[in-house]
Design an enzyme around this catalytic site. Sequence first.
Site, mmCIF file in Angstrom:
data_model
loop_
_atom_site.group_PDB
_atom_site.id
_atom_site.type_symbol
_atom_site.label_atom_id
_atom_site.label_comp_id
_atom_site.label_asym_id
_atom_site.label_seq_id
_atom_site.Cartn_x
_atom_site.Cartn_y
_atom_site.Cartn_z
ATOM 1 N N SER A 36 -48.327 -13.434 -34.054
ATOM 2 C CA SER A 36 -49.176 -13.668 -33.203
ATOM 3 C C SER A 36 -50.052 -12.959 -33.443
ATOM 4 O O SER A 36 -49.011 -11.407 -33.167
ATOM 5 C CB SER A 36 -49.416 -14.294 -31.839
ATOM 6 O OG SER A 36 -49.970 -13.820 -30.866
ATOM 7 N N HIS B 85 -38.729 -43.646 -30.831
ATOM 8 C CA HIS B 85 -39.763 -43.415 -30.218
ATOM 9 C C HIS B 85 -39.575 -41.575 -29.827
ATOM 10 O O HIS B 85 -39.508 -41.320 -28.442
ATOM 11 C CB HIS B 85 -39.098 -44.130 -28.580
ATOM 12 C CG HIS B 85 -39.374 -45.341 -28.801
ATOM 13 N ND1 HIS B 85 -40.640 -46.045 -28.880
ATOM 14 C CD2 HIS B 85 -38.052 -46.173 -29.683
ATOM 15 C CE1 HIS B 85 -40.462 -47.084 -29.088
ATOM 16 N NE2 HIS B 85 -38.681 -47.386 -29.222
#
Length: 460
Positions: free
Chosen positions: A280, A159
């Site tokens: 970026s 999980h």
Amino acid sequence: MSNTNKPWGGRFTEATDAFVEAFTASVGFDQRMYAQDIRGSIAHATMLAKVGVLTAAETDSIIQGLQTIEQEIEAGQFQWQVSLEDVHMNIESRLTALIGDAGKKLHTGRSRNDQVATDMRLYLRDELDEIMAQLRRLQTAILDLAESHVDTIMPGFTHLQVAQPISFGHHMLAWCEMLQRDAERFIDGRKRVNILPLGAAALAGTTYPIDRHYTAKLLDFDGVAANSLDAVSDRDFIIEFCASASLCMTHLSRFSEELIIWLSQQFSFIEMGDRFCTGSSIMPQKKNPDVPELIRGKSARVQGNLIAMLTLMKAQPLAYNKDNQEDKEPLFDSIDTLKASLRVFADMVPSIQVNKTAMRDAALRGFSTATDLADYLVRKGVAFRDAHEVVGKSVRFAIEQDKDLAELDLVSLQQFSSAIEADVYDVLSLEGSVAARDHVGGTAPKQVRIAIKDFRQRIA
Ligand code: ARG
């Protein structure tokens, strides 16, 4: 304009509509099978000479002509013509231009329907060998990484919550297992690829005394298709490949997802070579994991190709239908995407650097040895459900104290169970926890070392 330049122009009085010509042509994408088309034609001509349908001289001249064409194509000198529809008619037409009448005899006892099915099988067979080589290269890269991190401890997750400590090498071996099933699927599918359709002709077979087994032998096929209608219409082998490729891409996508998570600042479990990342244009600090992200993204198109192939086939009556021309682009795209993804993955894995401290800290923070404490209590005679309760309370206490279980002193632990003694600290350590899972398939470093060795033998 008439249709006299078309190999099938005889019964036509009107030229093909220009747009229809472009619409129905496949030469733009099937020319990549030129080598397989030529190989298949050489085998066909050789067989026709053996059974006496062509003379040795005709066959020699056909083979020489085809070899010349192959050289022309490879030198970029071949003039592909959309008006000649596909790779088959382009090559055949050039052959006749080069060698004259003998060229017109190549298509004896054959149809483009069995020819294209043969080309596709030869093409996929060649590509499968490449894919297998890339797959093995990737597995080896993962094994090397696993081997240098058998003793590196990370938190294992369920999980995406810290579950139990594991060896990083063990985690890497899980990916090797998945890729191994992919390899087995490709190898198994290859058996059904490697069957010769040639001889089926248009759909019913041919009136010439052909020797299909001989052609199969010349082309290294394992056998001949047993039914001529099935031979020209069967595309199961493409669907199977697209399914295996989809699953393999799904594995690469899941692996990519983990790399992306591990590379995030929140995890910082790994670093990756700058040459596999990009920046970026606006944020100067960024180093983005573009390669794994793109592989995760590319898995979508490979899955799309599988659905396209299944849908393409689902309503087709026997035998060949022009629909089948639509089998090529999904197949080629799946091959290209899978091959490129495997290749870049195999290049990228050796550039992974593991941040052992971050992994260890994360395992310590998450109470990952709580199960070990429960197992310890069971060994001291406490029932598992009661032990579970004791550990739950200990964890809650530790959270309040902002400490890990191993940092609680003995007196604090004993308030939850009198069965707890000084030897508890052996099981609360990360090393103790992983070493205790000492069985086949378990995460104990001793087992992981054996598993890596076994794996190398499995893929040797
Ligand atoms: N270009 C065709 C294809 O890719 C070749 C077979 C054409 N056969 C035919 N009868 N029109 O399927």
